[in-house]
Design a protein around this motif. Sequence first.
Motif: not given
Length: 399
Positions: A227-231, A261-263, A345-347, A363-366
Amino acid sequence: MDCFLLKCTLCNKTEVFALKGKCECGGTLLVEYDIELAARTFTKANLKQRHSSMWKYHELLPITNPNCIVSLGEGYTPLIRLNTWEQKLPLGKLYIKREEQNPTGSFKARGFSAALTLLKERGIVKAAVPSNGNAASAFAAYSGRAGIDAYVFIPQDCPYLIVEECLHYGAKTYLVDGLIHDAGAIVEAGKVEQGWFNVGTLREPGRVEGKKTMGFEIAEQLEWTLPDVIIYPTGGGSGVIGLWRAFSQLLELGLVNGEMPRIAAVQEYGCTPICDAFQETGLTVYATLPAPTGMRVPEPPDRQLVASIIRKMNGTTVTVTQAEIRAAAAATGLSGISSSPEGAATWAGMLRLCETGWIQKKDKVVLFNTSHAMKYSAGKHASHIPLIKSYQDFLDVRK
């Protein structure tokens, strides 16, 4: 016995594998693997044929005796795409990793499956853990599975149902008049006299390595793309360390390509030590603290390491309020997801990062939902559970 090494993240010294988490210099010790050896069998084709659990990745987990694996069916949790929300938000694709479907209802099952396996391999029969809650119940369950005598020390405001879980799994359970680091001080004070092994965060290599499997799964579930982003909701930070290790190893193996991924590490207002370390604002003393969740860790064991990993991953930190967390839990509920405060909280963090433009339209976000909501239902602790403030109190109530 072991074919692994430990390497210090601070001085880069390597040493023989052991159940320890800190180098003499104070740096964190992480497991070193023979990647070339692992690559012979850790292949896409082989992994596809294996049973769907975190132990399918055994080449990159620090065990030597498969007969000692302590498992309750953890891992390979669903990665659900939220198509409807993709139409409402300025991002490309949106997924949620449903860690609440692990045994004991949280991602902590992964770390303790690995950690208790390491203890069982070495014949350890007694262990203890300080925890905000979910780690305690997971530790209790996996200790029961391993036949290890378990002691858990948790803040007195720990959610009722999580305390009941610990008792259900047979752990000797103590409420602490204080926070998780106060509970940790009690465990450390008693480890010699009581003979228990401290399985707290970064006290041994297993918990980080178990959490690492979340990253392997995401790559495999996304057909070997990242993914591009992980939260990610962050307390002690071992999950951030684990994900970074997973993606680094996959890139080294050549199983994935491109950028890591950017975290985004999410914390709650009132307790933000990782955010403070990332932003280099100095050590903060927290006069007031939020409600008990896995994010409430005022003194993480290696905040500088976690902050450095976030930088290496071109990531960021974000702080959210209790009101934002409650609203986010309602939103995920409408999507059929039972989200804990940490998961919600991630949402909330995602919405904030969409607003600022840090998350981009392509971005593809997880998101990670690390536990389910029902564990945080209100209730009163049983009156027979001891409330202690120090190791001496523990000794007194044991008489």
